[in-house]
Design an enzyme around this catalytic site. Structure first.
Site, PDB file in Angstrom:
ATOM      1  N   ARG A  40       0.737  -1.180   0.052  1.00 55.69           N
ATOM      2  CA  ARG A  40      -0.024   0.003  -0.110  1.00 55.69           C
ATOM      3  C   ARG A  40       0.814   1.160   0.065  1.00 55.69           C
ATOM      4  O   ARG A  40       0.580   2.195  -0.602  1.00 55.69           O
ATOM      5  CB  ARG A  40      -0.770   0.091   1.277  1.00 55.69           C
ATOM      6  N   GLU A  44       2.122   1.492  -3.654  1.00 51.63           N
ATOM      7  CA  GLU A  44       1.127   1.950  -4.293  1.00 51.63           C
ATOM      8  C   GLU A  44       0.924   3.578  -4.300  1.00 51.63           C
ATOM      9  O   GLU A  44       0.755   4.033  -5.233  1.00 51.63           O
ATOM     10  CB  GLU A  44      -0.215   1.168  -4.191  1.00 51.63           C
ATOM     11  N   SER A  79      16.923  13.449  -4.247  1.00 45.28           N
ATOM     12  CA  SER A  79      18.170  12.235  -4.012  1.00 45.28           C
ATOM     13  C   SER A  79      17.362  11.152  -2.893  1.00 45.28           C
ATOM     14  O   SER A  79      16.713  11.845  -2.002  1.00 45.28           O
ATOM     15  CB  SER A  79      19.275  13.071  -3.223  1.00 45.28           C
TER      16      SER A  79
END
Length: 220
Positions: free
Chosen positions: A148, A151, A174
């Site tokens: 999750r 995602e 970075s």
């Protein structure tokens, strides 16, 4: 979508679970150890010597050391926030150290040994002398918390990129000159909410001017 270092996300979610009083890290290490026999079956020629995928790194040794360190943390009764405060690092970096995803410096090693007195001196020395192979097992994506988080970053990736470009120019954030902190806050309905902060140096893409190229071109 944009690539994300999943091992780093694993440390974020490990810290997040700890902050929410769910200590999932020992189970993760135990799962890694449980893969040992499977690895020996699939890659007997390689794993017989204790190495998997890389000739210089023993995945089994790293997993076993991680298990011992997590056990030492559990015995200490410290949270990742507590450990981070004693080491002078972010809570996510403290998790990275125990998970074998960050290098322990000489200065921090003494603090870690003091914070985790039951940790093996050999393990602490090994963390200082070796260089981590920052990688991940693709199986980690099947863990819902990790997936999750992954995602969310990929779903918002284009929006994040657009705002970075708008505010900083043509470049990237970075992940090396970088700080990550995981915490919680309380929502207006009293619910616990997770807060993840990324603080990375902006790295601009350069215009590759020939006059600035210090390496000779591959031409006769």
């Amino acid at each position: 979508s944009y690539p994300v270092h999943l091992a780093f996300i694993r440390s974020i979610t490990t810290t997040m679970l700890s902050r929410c009083a769910i200590n999932a890290a020992p189970r993760a290490a135990t799962a890694l150890l449980g893969q040992r026999q499977a690895l020996r079956t699939l890659l007997p020629a390689v794993t017989r010597s204790g190495h998997c995928c890389y000739s210089s790194i023993s995945a089994v040794d790293v997993a076993e050391r991680t298990k011992r360190l997590l056990d030492a943390k559990s015995r200490s009764g410290l949270t990742y926030d507590d450990l981070a405060a004693k080491l002078g690092v972010t809570n996510t970096y403290a998790a990275q150290l125990l998970l074998g995803q960050a290098k322990l410096t000489e200065g921090t090693a003494a603090k870690l040994q003091e914070a985790l007195p039951t940790a093996s001196a050999d393990d602490i020395r090994g963390m200082v002398s070796s260089f981590p192979m920052r990688s991940f097992d693709e199986e980690i994506l099947k863990e819902p918390n990790v997936y999750r988080t992954y995602e969310a970053i990929t779903h918002y990736g284009e929006a994040i990129k657009s705002i970075i470009n708008e505010q900083c120019g043509d470049g990237i954030m970075s992940a090396i000159d970088f700080y990550c902190d995981v915490g919680t806050t309380t929502g207006k309905h009293g619910e616990k909410r997770v807060v993840i902060t990324f603080n990375g140096k902006f790295l601009p893409h350069i215009e590759q001017k020939a006059e600035d190229n210090s390496a000779k071109g591959p031409r006769d």
